[in-house]
Design an enzyme around this catalytic site. Sequence first.
Site, short mmCIF file in Angstrom:
data_model
loop_
_atom_site.label_atom_id
_atom_site.label_comp_id
_atom_site.label_asym_id
_atom_site.label_seq_id
_atom_site.Cartn_x
_atom_site.Cartn_y
_atom_site.Cartn_z
CG ASP A 14 -0.26 -0.05 2.55
OD1 ASP A 14 0.95 0.30 2.64
OD2 ASP A 14 -0.92 -0.40 3.54
CB ALA A 15 0.13 4.86 0.15
#
Length: 134
Positions: A14-15
């Site tokens: 994810d980010a």
Amino acid sequence: MTSIDLRVYIEDTDAGGIVYHANYLNYLERGRTEWLRAKGFDQNSLLARNVALVVRRLECQYRLPAQLDDLLTVETVAGIPRHCTVAFEQQVMRDGKLLFRGMVDIACIDATRYKPARWPEDLLSAMTLDSQNA
């Protein structure tokens, strides 16, 4: 039991650089595919024999996060096979620490009718040996 090593790539995260939860299911799929290969089987040859393996049930336990660039080990062992199902116990590890555990029930089906089918004898033997050696 079979083990495979996997590297965590940017596409897996994810980010924040943490492995996205659904990607663990991909890691388990790879583990089961390589388990089959280690036993002398592959998906294409099974499909040519009209045999498909499908996920019937899945139970997941997330323990610790995996991160970008981690080297992971996926361990796969088959349980005791039943008429047309078997439970695989799988773990994702990093440096000997358990990150994720999955119990995956796999069903054997007729690949054209999509109905439950008995295990082919050679695959049944491989699963039985694996469960006895676990």
